[in-house]
Write a protein that holds these residues in place. Structure first.
Motif, short mmCIF file in Angstrom:
data_model
loop_
_atom_site.label_atom_id
_atom_site.label_comp_id
_atom_site.label_asym_id
_atom_site.label_seq_id
_atom_site.Cartn_x
_atom_site.Cartn_y
_atom_site.Cartn_z
N ASN A 185 0.85 -1.19 0.00
CA ASN A 185 0.00 0.00 0.00
C ASN A 185 0.89 1.25 0.00
OD1 ASN A 185 0.85 0.42 2.62
ND2 ASN A 185 -0.94 -0.58 3.52
N ARG A 186 0.24 2.42 -0.07
CA ARG A 186 0.99 3.68 -0.24
C ARG A 186 1.97 3.94 0.89
NH1 ARG A 186 -4.04 7.57 -1.50
NH2 ARG A 186 -3.17 8.49 0.37
N ARG A 210 6.03 4.46 0.49
CA ARG A 210 6.75 5.65 0.99
C ARG A 210 7.95 5.22 1.85
NH1 ARG A 210 6.70 8.14 5.94
NH2 ARG A 210 7.46 10.28 5.91
N THR A 222 5.71 12.32 0.94
CA THR A 222 4.45 11.85 1.55
C THR A 222 4.00 10.59 0.83
OG1 THR A 222 2.97 13.01 0.03
CG2 THR A 222 3.81 14.28 1.90
N ASP A 223 2.84 10.05 1.24
CA ASP A 223 2.36 8.85 0.55
C ASP A 223 1.30 9.17 -0.50
OD1 ASP A 223 0.15 9.38 2.05
OD2 ASP A 223 0.17 7.50 3.18
N GLU A 224 1.25 10.45 -0.94
CA GLU A 224 0.36 10.80 -2.05
C GLU A 224 0.91 10.18 -3.33
OE1 GLU A 224 -2.56 12.52 -2.35
OE2 GLU A 224 -2.49 12.16 -0.20
N PRO A 225 0.05 9.52 -4.15
CA PRO A 225 0.56 8.88 -5.37
C PRO A 225 1.37 9.83 -6.25
CG PRO A 225 -1.69 8.18 -4.98
CD PRO A 225 -1.39 9.22 -3.94
N ALA A 226 0.92 11.08 -6.41
CA ALA A 226 1.64 12.00 -7.30
C ALA A 226 3.03 12.32 -6.73
CB ALA A 226 0.84 13.28 -7.48
N VAL A 227 3.13 12.43 -5.42
CA VAL A 227 4.42 12.73 -4.78
C VAL A 227 5.37 11.54 -4.92
CG1 VAL A 227 5.53 13.30 -2.58
CG2 VAL A 227 3.31 14.32 -3.18
N LEU A 228 4.83 10.34 -4.74
CA LEU A 228 5.66 9.13 -4.88
C LEU A 228 6.15 8.98 -6.32
CD1 LEU A 228 3.49 6.68 -2.74
CD2 LEU A 228 5.73 7.58 -2.12
#
Ligand code: SF4
Length: 477
Positions: A162-163, A167, A186-192
């Motif tokens: 999971n996210r 991360r 962070t664990d935001e998909p766009a940031v990852l």
């Protein structure tokens, strides 16, 4: 920096362990449910979906039945286009060819497009032994590689993560492999995704050698095709000076127009998209544009063995969409690692025994039993592979391969049943003993059989006794 499936236990043992992991089951149920719903929506939009499936199956079947001719034609057209064609009988030969090409260019690292076949042959590990680092550039493969993990899904290899877990992997492992993750990750998909992009960019720009597989190889034109969603594949196929493509021999199709049904079936079946975001094709060398040295390694590694199996050869039609994984009730609960192979789920349960052969590895022999035979895999398969029929046929092959020696409990039970059913007097005697046997089983607690199944009460009177007493039901008023 990634694990291998070597030495994995047989499916029942691995599945029991996976079933105990509730986080894994939650991640899998969420991910497969989402992809399943997307696929169902976009497939329902296509009125002639069944005709399309038939066309896709026919294209692949035609090529497989004429494989020897098509492969020679592919070699000729690729060579005419400036590529160098190599033939590899098995993983060791293919790995040696790729390593020698990388070493000839003094490459200490290579960048890779997501490729099942290079995982099948353990290319990363083989290159590592030669001192060459192979970097995965697909986001999910990168997560698996950095996490020292194993892929568990054909399309979404990190489906079991999971996210928050991703991360943590980026935060703790990226620095050892190159550019570190940003401090404010962070664990935001766009940031990852942005962190992965930054990490990979320097590798794309530095690598002299790119490595890919191919979804399809067109014999008529000498063209290889890769479909992907992120654009990383296109970077690997165009930026390095040297490109090496490892291609299973079953990927060949005869004509350019054969791609039509396959490229319409694949995105809807795999990612649930109407069109594939990045479809790259390359035909040898184009002066001044892209890699100026192109090698194609045509790999057997058990495929001719699978082709010789009249029932099982249809598995070679597989276009690796992963739809069968997403609908499989067994896969959804155990995840991909339990199958002990880069090919998990229903297709893995038939492809691994077909490629490796049955009768000499308990792990491989356990796979045809990793199914409830519900048939959902056949219903969604875009190239109509009848996986349940192949599973049943492989089960028979596994049983045949283990004949002789000390019989397994199941074989002994079948022999016993044949003996009892061979004479009516023996059957009557057994019927009288059945009630006793039930009481015995209840008294001495659950066995491996009854621990997972209800043990029904035996009727007080057998059918044959009832028939005699009532004259076949006529006197039973
Ligand atoms: S067997 Fe069919 S459904 Fe499964 S991955 Fe292959 S093509 Fe897709």
């Amino acid at each position: 920096m990634s694990g291998t499936f070597v030495g994995m236990p047989a499916f029942p043992t691995a599945a029991r362990e996976a079933l105990a992991d509730s986080q894994l089951r939650h991640n899998l149920a969420h991910a497969t449910g989402t992809i399943r719903a997307k696929r169902a929506r976009v497939v329902a939009e296509v009125e002639d979906w069944e005709e399309l499936r038939l066309a896709g199956a026919a294209v692949k079947e035609r090529a497989l039945l004429d494989l020897d001719t098509q492969l020679v034609r592919l070699e000729e057209t690729l060579t005419a286009n400036g590529a160098t064609v190599h033939w590899a009988r098995d993983a060791a030969e293919a790995n040696a060819i790729v390593a020698s090409i990388a070493k000839a260019h003094a490459a200490q690292e290579v960048v890779k497009v997501k490729s099942m076949v290079t995982q099948e042959i353990g290319l990363n590990e083989a290159l590592a032994e030669e001192g060459i680092a192979a970097w995965e550039t697909d986001l999910a493969e990168l997560i698996v590689q950095l996490g020292d993990d194993l892929p568990s899904h054909i399309l979404v290899p990190a489906i079991h993560r999971n996210r928050a877990e991703i991360r943590e992997i980026f935060r703790s492992r990226m620095a050892a492999a190159g550019r570190p993750a940003p401090a404010d990750l962070t664990d935001e998909p766009a940031v990852l995704a942005a962190a992965a992009r930054e990490h990979l960019r320097e590798k794309f720009l530095r690598a002299k050698v790119g490595i890919s597989g191919a979804n399809f190889a067109v014999a008529e034109t000498g063209t290889l095709v890769v479909v992907e969603s992120e654009g990383n594949g296109r970077m690997c196929l165009t930026l390095p000076e040297v490109l090496v493509s490892v291609v299973g021999i079953e990927k060949v199709v005869s004509r350019w127009e054969d791609l039509d049904p396959l490229l319409r079936l694949l995105p809807r079946s795999s990612t649930g998209e109407r069109m594939n975001p990045y479809t790259s094709t390359w035909s040898g060398i184009t002066p001044g544009d892209g890699p100026q040295e192109v090698h194609v390694v045509l790999l057997d590694n058990g495929r001719t063995r699978a082709l010789a199996d009249e029932v099982g050869r249809q598995a070679l039609r597989c276009i690796r969409c992963s739809a069968c994984l997403n609908v499989c009730p067994v896969y959804e609960r155990t995840g991909g690692h339990a199958y002990g192979s880069v090919y998990p789920g229903p297709i893995g349960a038939i492809l691994n025994p077909l490629l490796k052969g049955v009768g000499h590895d308990d792990q491989v022999d356990s796979l045809p039993y990793a199914s409830s035979l519900c048939g959902a895999c056949f219903e969604v398969c875009p190239v109509r592979i009848d996986i349940p029929s192949v599973l049943v046929d492989l089960r028979a092959q596994v049983v045949d391969a283990h004949r002789g020696g000390v019989p397994k409990p199941e074989a002994a039970a079948m022999k016993g049943a044949a003996y009892v059913l061979g004479r009516s007097r023996r059957l009557s005697a057994l019927e009288r003993l059945t009630g006793l046997g039930m009481r015995f089983a209840r008294r001495f607690g659950p066995t491996a059989w009854t621990g997972a199944r209800d043990l029904p009460d035996a009727p007080g009177e057998s059918f044959r006794a009832w028939w005699q007493r009532t004259n076949g039901g006529k006197d039973d008023a």
